[in-house]
Design a protein around this motif. Structure first.
Motif, PDB file in Angstrom:
ATOM      1  N   ARG B  46      89.675  36.981  41.129  1.00  0.00           N
ATOM      2  CA  ARG B  46      88.514  37.812  40.787  1.00  0.00           C
ATOM      3  C   ARG B  46      88.920  39.267  40.564  1.00  0.00           C
ATOM      4  NH1 ARG B  46      86.794  40.609  45.437  1.00  0.00           N
ATOM      5  NH2 ARG B  46      87.568  39.731  47.396  1.00  0.00           N
ATOM      6  N   LYS B  47      90.001  39.711  41.247  1.00  0.00           N
ATOM      7  CA  LYS B  47      90.434  41.104  41.040  1.00  0.00           C
ATOM      8  C   LYS B  47      91.092  41.279  39.681  1.00  0.00           C
ATOM      9  CE  LYS B  47      90.705  42.294  45.876  1.00  0.00           C
ATOM     10  NZ  LYS B  47      91.497  42.807  46.986  1.00  0.00           N
ATOM     11  N   ARG B  50      88.239  41.714  37.484  1.00  0.00           N
ATOM     12  CA  ARG B  50      87.718  43.080  37.585  1.00  0.00           C
ATOM     13  C   ARG B  50      88.561  44.044  36.739  1.00  0.00           C
ATOM     14  NH1 ARG B  50      88.834  45.803  43.181  1.00  0.00           N
ATOM     15  NH2 ARG B  50      90.870  45.717  42.237  1.00  0.00           N
ATOM     16  N   TRP B 219      81.985  35.362  39.272  1.00  0.00           N
ATOM     17  CA  TRP B 219      82.225  36.806  39.410  1.00  0.00           C
ATOM     18  C   TRP B 219      81.857  37.541  38.140  1.00  0.00           C
ATOM     19  CZ3 TRP B 219      82.717  38.900  43.970  1.00  0.00           C
ATOM     20  CH2 TRP B 219      83.147  38.079  45.018  1.00  0.00           C
ATOM     21  N   GLY B 222      78.014  37.833  37.928  1.00  0.00           N
ATOM     22  CA  GLY B 222      77.433  38.831  38.820  1.00  0.00           C
ATOM     23  C   GLY B 222      77.884  40.246  38.518  1.00  0.00           C
ATOM     24  N   HIS B 223      78.909  40.394  37.693  1.00  0.00           N
ATOM     25  CA  HIS B 223      79.509  41.717  37.458  1.00  0.00           C
ATOM     26  C   HIS B 223      78.529  42.612  36.697  1.00  0.00           C
ATOM     27  CE1 HIS B 223      82.260  44.886  36.577  1.00  0.00           C
ATOM     28  NE2 HIS B 223      83.332  44.223  36.961  1.00  0.00           N
ATOM     29  N   MET B 224      78.229  43.782  37.279  1.00  0.00           N
ATOM     30  CA  MET B 224      77.207  44.648  36.693  1.00  0.00           C
ATOM     31  C   MET B 224      77.696  45.412  35.466  1.00  0.00           C
ATOM     32  SD  MET B 224      74.554  44.017  38.484  1.00  0.00           S
ATOM     33  CE  MET B 224      73.334  45.337  38.533  1.00  0.00           C
ATOM     34  N   ASP B 225      78.991  45.336  35.150  1.00  0.00           N
ATOM     35  CA  ASP B 225      79.494  46.043  33.973  1.00  0.00           C
ATOM     36  C   ASP B 225      79.885  45.069  32.859  1.00  0.00           C
ATOM     37  OD1 ASP B 225      79.856  48.488  32.738  1.00  0.00           O
ATOM     38  OD2 ASP B 225      81.987  48.592  33.239  1.00  0.00           O
ATOM     39  N   THR B 245      72.353  35.061  38.653  1.00  0.00           N
ATOM     40  CA  THR B 245      72.763  36.437  38.998  1.00  0.00           C
ATOM     41  C   THR B 245      72.970  37.267  37.741  1.00  0.00           C
ATOM     42  OG1 THR B 245      75.112  35.843  39.087  1.00  0.00           O
ATOM     43  CG2 THR B 245      73.875  35.762  41.162  1.00  0.00           C
ATOM     44  N   ASP B 248      70.537  40.101  36.862  1.00  0.00           N
ATOM     45  CA  ASP B 248      70.467  41.403  37.540  1.00  0.00           C
ATOM     46  C   ASP B 248      70.681  42.566  36.586  1.00  0.00           C
ATOM     47  OD1 ASP B 248      69.864  40.236  39.892  1.00  0.00           O
ATOM     48  OD2 ASP B 248      71.862  40.416  40.782  1.00  0.00           O
TER      49      ASP B 248
END
Lengths: 308, 281
Positions: B46-47, B50, B219, B222-225, B245, B248
């Protein structure tokens, strides 16, 4: 040129000794400390400590009273949606913006720090630099960030570099004095160690890595190097001096590695805003996004923090 | 002269124009249809996702700011380099068990597909945009803009054609992509990443993560970006709660045809902006 174990005078008539630096060991130790893994509750504590130690900085030619006012609001309440986030330690601005900042932060715990003394080069004449410091203090700055006279220091005129810091300290009165060494210009860890001892001996309340105006700035080995100088100085004189890392610290991870380095070198007593600062602007948003991730379980994005 | 010892390729991730291993240090094995070990590929965490999203976000404004003509040229350049690496794509697909005939057909169709989408760069505004008749003295236009960062779940089958058919409509309009690929299509994806790295595509426009799609996609959702997630390559592997999710931050969830080609598939990753402009008198 002085050798590495030379004695430097202190303001109370004593003297301090600089110790040699083993560059390879220094970098290896910094790298080892930066592998420290920090998770969950420790991570949240580290992120909060980071915020409490930030000098939220704007040092641009296009700074305006409006921009400084919004920076101050962010310093007081970094995340408008989350009142549990602490305020930062200080806002750091140019002297012309000090009065605006003082108005904005009055009644809060946030202090106004001002760069002064012909920041960032420091190449004005001594009288002008001292007047600049006194002026910023007069406008209400509680902390003053000046630069070391690298011209004098690098040409071997340590006495002049020392005397100018003594004069700056006098001009500060009760304001705290932070001395920027601009480590990227000093050439070696050994020189930085010597400059650190000189600045502390001359009365600096904080020693600070960089102006943020040149690319080589607050690297982890350099912060370790200066933390060891502070430890040496405390051992020799009993005087406590603070450490400020500035320049190039943009991510929460970099910041908590600095906390690890300072904590392991100087002890957790140093992990307070009274003794440790991080000069930064974009760092704060990254820390806030990390906290949001801890709170929600989802990665956040720049749309969910305020613009700098 | 000493006998040559083969230098096998390390299959790594592709993030921001560079080829890192997974930060987690994990790998997974890719086997051929005959059961031979082909690669220990990096298994993204997940990183890594990111970091890939960060790279995609960093590259997006510049990529979208280029002229449509230029984006089309860059995609065409990718097709040129794919053509010169045809043998490598054929070898990768053959290892995965396809017949020689079907492999050549798939590589041909894939390159054709890519060039077809490259041509759409400076045409989609005319086809998807409109001039709207309104009751008042105004010009009223609706025109498409890229949605931003898109996470793509690449289809497992067909490995190359499915991959290209889902990436091209995302990036041609100015979006940037984070592509997650599972076992069978991972080799094709890494080979494509090497093409992208050497063909004028700015770093971060396409990022490739190999590993377990079902692990990474929640992930991404759900990631807001992240602005959109293309679930075409993961039709039924995610529970509804994970997909929910995505609401959101109002992500677009796209489920489409893994091998289809249409300008409306470009439209899946566009936002329509309408402007009113007064008519002078």
């Amino acid at each position: 040129m002085m050798n590495s174990t030379a004695f430097l005078p202190t303001t109370d008539g004593g003297s301090v000794r600089t110790t040699p630096v083993d560059a390879v060991a220094l970098e290896a130790r910094a790298a080892a400390l930066c592998t420290r893994s920090i998770k969950t509750t420790s991570k949240r504590a580290a992120l909060h400590t980071t915020i409490r130690c930030i000098d939220l900085t704007t040092l641009e030619g296009i700074d305006t009273p409006g921009k400084v006012a919004s920076l101050c609001q962010k310093a007081i309440r970094p995340d408008p949606a989350n009142p549990t986030i602490p305020s930062v330690a200080a806002v750091c601005v140019y002297p012309e913006m000090v009065e605006h900042a003082v108005t904005s932060v009055s009644g809060t715990t946030v202090v106004v720090a001002s760069v002064a003394g012909a920041f960032p080069a420091g190449m004005s004449t001594p009288a002008v630099r001292v007047a600049d410091i006194a002026d910023a203090v007069g406008r209400g700055a509680g902390e003053i960030d000046i630069v070391l006279n690298r011209s004098a220091f690098m040409s071997g005129d340590l006495r002049r570099a020392y005397d100018e810091i003594v004069a700056a300290k006098e001009a500060c009165g009760t304001a705290h004095l932070k001395v920027i060494l601009e480590t990227g210009e000093l050439g070696s860890y050994e020189q930085v160690r010597r400059a650190s001892m000189l600045a502390m001996a001359a009365g600096a309340d904080f020693i600070k890595t960089s102006t943020g105006k040149i690319p080589k700035a607050a690297t982890h080995p350099m912060v370790l190097n200066m933390a060891e100088a502070i430890r040496d100085y405390a051992d020799q004189t009993g005087v406590i001096v603070g450490l400020k890392g500035a320049g190039g610290i943009r991510t929460a991870k970099q910041a908590w590695h600095h906390l690890v380095i300072v904590g392991e070198t100087l002890g957790s007593d140093w992990l307070t805003p009274e003794r440790f600062r991080l000069g930064a602007s974009s760092l704060l948003n990254d820390v806030l996004m990390q906290i949001q991730k801890l709170d929600t379980g989802h990665y956040s994005g720049p749309n969910y923090v305020t613009v700098d | 002269m000493a006998e040559h010892i083969p230098v096998d390729k390390t299959f790594k991730l592709f993030i921001g124009g560079t080829f890192p291993r997974s930060e987690s240090g994990r790998t997974f094995q890719i086997h051929s249809a005959d059961g031979d070990l082909l690669a220990n590929a990096a298994k993204a965490s997940r990183k890594d996702l990111r970091e890939a999203v960060k790279a995609a976000r960093g590259a997006q404004a510049d990529w979208a700011g280029r002229t449509a003509y230029n984006r089309g040229q860059v995609l065409y350049r990718v097709a040129e380099v794919m053509e010169s690496r045809r043998a490598e794509f054929i070898s990768v697909l053959t290892d995965m068990g396809q017949t020689a005939h079907s492999v050549r057909a798939e590589v041909d169709r894939s390159i054709d597909r890519w060039v077809w989408y490259a041509g759409w760069a400076d045409k989609l505004h005319h086809v998807l945009g409109t001039v709207n008749p309104v009751a008042g003295p105004y010009f009223n236009f609706t025109f498409p803009e890229p949605t931003g960062v898109v996470v793509v779940a690449a289809p497992d089958d067909p490995p190359l054609l499915g991959l290209l058919s889902r990436i091209a409509p995302v990036i041609i309009s100015g979006n940037t992509a984070v592509v997650t690929t599972g076992g069978p299509s991972a080799l094709a994806a890494v080979t494509l990443a090497e093409v992208l790295a050497t063909s004028d595509v700015p770093g971060g426009v396409v990022n490739v993560l190999t590993g377990d799609k079902a692990e990474l996609l929640p992930w991404a959702l759900g990631h807001m970006d992240v602005n959109s997630v293309d679930l075409t390559g993961e039709p039924n592997g995610l529970d509804d709660e994970a997909v929910a999710t995505a609401a959101d931050n109002v992500k677009r969830i796209v489920r489409s045809d893994p091998v289809g080609a249409s300008p409306y598939m470009i439209g899946d990753f566009l936002e329509m902006k309408t402007v009113w402009h007064p008519i002078g008198r």
